[in-house]
Motif scaffolding. Structure first.
Motif, PDB file in Angstrom:
ATOM      1  N   LEU A 140      32.675  13.949  31.895  1.00 56.23           N
ATOM      2  CA  LEU A 140      31.489  14.366  31.147  1.00 56.23           C
ATOM      3  C   LEU A 140      31.061  15.739  31.649  1.00 56.23           C
ATOM      4  N   HIS A 141      31.799  16.748  31.239  1.00 57.57           N
ATOM      5  CA  HIS A 141      31.682  18.083  31.819  1.00 57.57           C
ATOM      6  C   HIS A 141      30.351  18.761  31.531  1.00 57.57           C
ATOM      7  N   ILE A 142      29.714  18.463  30.412  1.00 58.93           N
ATOM      8  CA  ILE A 142      28.424  19.097  30.133  1.00 58.93           C
ATOM      9  C   ILE A 142      27.383  18.646  31.154  1.00 58.93           C
ATOM     10  N   ILE A 143      27.424  17.379  31.539  1.00 54.12           N
ATOM     11  CA  ILE A 143      26.486  16.881  32.554  1.00 54.12           C
ATOM     12  C   ILE A 143      26.794  17.531  33.900  1.00 54.12           C
ATOM     13  N   THR A 144      28.068  17.656  34.210  1.00 56.75           N
ATOM     14  CA  THR A 144      28.481  18.303  35.454  1.00 56.75           C
ATOM     15  C   THR A 144      27.982  19.743  35.508  1.00 56.75           C
ATOM     16  N   THR A 145      28.109  20.453  34.397  1.00 55.25           N
ATOM     17  CA  THR A 145      27.691  21.858  34.333  1.00 55.25           C
ATOM     18  C   THR A 145      26.184  21.990  34.526  1.00 55.25           C
ATOM     19  N   VAL A 146      25.415  21.151  33.840  1.00 53.22           N
ATOM     20  CA  VAL A 146      23.961  21.199  33.964  1.00 53.22           C
ATOM     21  C   VAL A 146      23.524  20.875  35.392  1.00 53.22           C
ATOM     22  N   CYS A 147      24.112  19.818  35.963  1.00 54.73           N
ATOM     23  CA  CYS A 147      23.745  19.424  37.325  1.00 54.73           C
ATOM     24  C   CYS A 147      24.142  20.489  38.339  1.00 54.73           C
ATOM     25  N   HIS A 148      25.295  21.123  38.113  1.00 49.23           N
ATOM     26  CA  HIS A 148      25.731  22.166  39.045  1.00 49.23           C
ATOM     27  C   HIS A 148      24.738  23.329  39.018  1.00 49.23           C
ATOM     28  N   ALA A 149      24.293  23.701  37.828  1.00 43.41           N
ATOM     29  CA  ALA A 149      23.294  24.774  37.728  1.00 43.41           C
ATOM     30  C   ALA A 149      21.990  24.367  38.379  1.00 43.41           C
ATOM     31  N   PHE A 150      21.614  23.110  38.229  1.00 42.13           N
ATOM     32  CA  PHE A 150      20.389  22.597  38.837  1.00 42.13           C
ATOM     33  C   PHE A 150      20.493  22.643  40.360  1.00 42.13           C
TER      34      PHE A 150
END
Length: 86
Positions: free
Chosen positions: A74-84
């Motif tokens: 679920l790469h979109i969640i990974t991307t958002v969390c990484h930015a967070f």
């Protein structure tokens, strides 16, 4: 009936895929609750008497959500969390 190594491997692969699919469904089902927890921590952070501990707890939650999302593709969640996290 004697199974070849390839047959055994295929059977094991199907079992693993089924288990991963079940884990993904479980992760997605639990995600709203986990995000509610993150939201609660954020909303209470400003008035927190133990800012450092609460901030670390927030980071752990986000990091855990990110890691599980990556495991399940679920790469979109990974991307958002990484930015967070950054």
């Amino acid at each position: 009936m004697v199974l070849s190594m390839q047959d055994k491997s295929n059977i094991a692969s199907v079992g693993i895929e089924k288990m991963l699919a079940e884990l993904r469904v479980s992760y997605i089902a639990e995600l709203p609750t986990r995000l509610d927890e993150v939201e609660d921590i954020i909303l209470n952070l400003q008035n927190s008497s133990s800012f450092t501990e609460d901030y670390q707890e927030l980071y752990r939650h986000v990091h855990s959500i990110k890691g599980s999302a990556g495991t399940h593709g679920l790469h979109i969640i990974t991307t958002v969390c990484h930015a967070f996290e950054d």
